[in-house]
Design an enzyme around this catalytic site. Sequence first.
Site, mmCIF file in Angstrom:
data_model
loop_
_atom_site.group_PDB
_atom_site.id
_atom_site.type_symbol
_atom_site.label_atom_id
_atom_site.label_comp_id
_atom_site.label_asym_id
_atom_site.label_seq_id
_atom_site.Cartn_x
_atom_site.Cartn_y
_atom_site.Cartn_z
ATOM 1 N N ASP A 66 0.864 -1.176 0.000
ATOM 2 C CA ASP A 66 0.000 0.000 0.000
ATOM 3 C C ASP A 66 0.906 1.232 0.000
ATOM 4 O O ASP A 66 2.042 1.185 0.487
ATOM 5 C CB ASP A 66 -0.891 -0.030 1.246
ATOM 6 C CG ASP A 66 -1.604 1.281 1.478
ATOM 7 O OD1 ASP A 66 -2.382 1.688 0.603
ATOM 8 O OD2 ASP A 66 -1.355 1.904 2.531
ATOM 9 N N LEU A 67 0.421 2.327 -0.544
ATOM 10 C CA LEU A 67 1.228 3.553 -0.636
ATOM 11 C C LEU A 67 0.997 4.483 0.548
ATOM 12 O O LEU A 67 1.911 4.778 1.323
ATOM 13 C CB LEU A 67 0.896 4.280 -1.939
ATOM 14 C CG LEU A 67 1.608 5.605 -2.189
ATOM 15 C CD1 LEU A 67 3.076 5.366 -2.504
ATOM 16 C CD2 LEU A 67 0.946 6.372 -3.322
ATOM 17 N N TYR A 68 -0.256 4.951 0.689
ATOM 18 C CA TYR A 68 -0.577 6.004 1.649
ATOM 19 C C TYR A 68 -0.667 5.456 3.071
ATOM 20 O O TYR A 68 -1.548 4.664 3.385
ATOM 21 C CB TYR A 68 -1.897 6.679 1.273
ATOM 22 C CG TYR A 68 -1.863 7.351 -0.084
ATOM 23 C CD1 TYR A 68 -1.170 8.541 -0.271
ATOM 24 C CD2 TYR A 68 -2.514 6.791 -1.180
ATOM 25 C CE1 TYR A 68 -1.129 9.163 -1.513
ATOM 26 C CE2 TYR A 68 -2.485 7.400 -2.427
ATOM 27 C CZ TYR A 68 -1.788 8.585 -2.585
ATOM 28 O OH TYR A 68 -1.750 9.200 -3.818
ATOM 29 N N ARG B 292 -7.625 13.199 6.327
ATOM 30 C CA ARG B 292 -7.376 11.791 6.005
ATOM 31 C C ARG B 292 -8.613 10.942 6.285
ATOM 32 O O ARG B 292 -8.979 10.066 5.491
ATOM 33 C CB ARG B 292 -6.185 11.280 6.815
ATOM 34 C CG ARG B 292 -5.905 9.784 6.699
ATOM 35 C CD ARG B 292 -5.580 9.357 5.296
ATOM 36 N NE ARG B 292 -5.094 7.980 5.260
ATOM 37 C CZ ARG B 292 -4.962 7.254 4.161
ATOM 38 N NH1 ARG B 292 -5.289 7.770 2.976
ATOM 39 N NH2 ARG B 292 -4.499 6.024 4.203
ATOM 40 N N SER C 251 -2.476 1.056 -5.091
ATOM 41 C CA SER C 251 -2.949 2.221 -4.353
ATOM 42 C C SER C 251 -4.268 2.752 -4.883
ATOM 43 O O SER C 251 -4.597 2.591 -6.061
ATOM 44 C CB SER C 251 -1.889 3.325 -4.447
ATOM 45 O OG SER C 251 -2.336 4.528 -3.873
ATOM 46 N N ASN C 252 -4.995 3.423 -3.985
ATOM 47 C CA ASN C 252 -6.182 4.170 -4.388
ATOM 48 C C ASN C 252 -5.830 5.368 -5.259
ATOM 49 O O ASN C 252 -6.691 5.936 -5.924
ATOM 50 C CB ASN C 252 -6.930 4.673 -3.151
ATOM 51 C CG ASN C 252 -7.863 3.642 -2.565
ATOM 52 O OD1 ASN C 252 -8.281 2.703 -3.242
ATOM 53 N ND2 ASN C 252 -8.196 3.799 -1.286
#
Length: 227
Positions: A10-12, A41, A118-119
Site C-alpha cells: 500500500d502507498l498512503y 485523512r 494504491s487508491n
Amino acid sequence: MKNIQGIVFDLYGTLYDVHSVVQACEEVYPGQGDAISRLWRQKQLEYTWLRSLMGRYVNFEKATEDALRFTCTHLGLSLDDETHQRLSDAYLHLTPYADTADAVRRLKAAGLPLGIISNGSHCSIEQVVTNSEMNWAFDQLISVEDVQVFKPDSRVYSLAEKRMGFPKENILFVSSNAWDASAASNFGFPVCWINRQNGAFDELDAKPTHVVRNLAEMSNWLVNSLD
C-alpha cells in the site's frame, strides 16, 4: 514464507506518511495543522468507501480535494482556491517513512519483484514516487483507476495478481491500514500488517498472516525467512 515470489505495498500510510502534510497545513493555518491533517485523512477514506458503495467513482485527487473542502468547512477555516490547490499538492510530496528506502532496498537485493497498489491515480502514484526519488524501487505501480473502484473492493486486489504475474498465495501484501490488510487477506493474499501505532486490529473475519511494528522489522523477518 519461502513461497513468496513478490511483494505489493500500500502507498498512503504504509510507505509514505500521510501526515507529512501537517507542515503545509500549519503554514497556512497556524495551530490547526494536526487537526486538519487527521480529519482530512479520515474524510478522504470515507469518501472513497462511500463512492465505491454508491458506484460514483472519481479519481483519488478529486476525493482528496473534496475531503479538504469538508475539513476546512467543518473547522470553520476559510479556503480560497490558491490555498486549496497548495494543500492538495502537498499530497503529491509526501515524505517516505524513515525506514522505507532501506527496507525496500533490502528486499530488492533479495531478488523480490516489488509493486505498489494504491487508491491513487496513475499520475499521483508516479508523482509521489518521483518526488521522493524512489523511482528505482518498484517494478509495478498499480492504480485503482484501471477498475474504477477503490479499496477494499476485491477487484482492486485482483489487479495486483494480474500485474505481478504470480498467484495470489505467492504475493505478500503489506499495509499499515488494518481495513486494507483485512480486505487483502479476505482476497487470499498472505498479509503483513505494519502496526506502527501498536493498535488493535479491526474486528473483521480476515486477519493478517504476520504483524510487525515497522518496515525495517518486516524486511528483516521476510529476508531471514527466505534463507
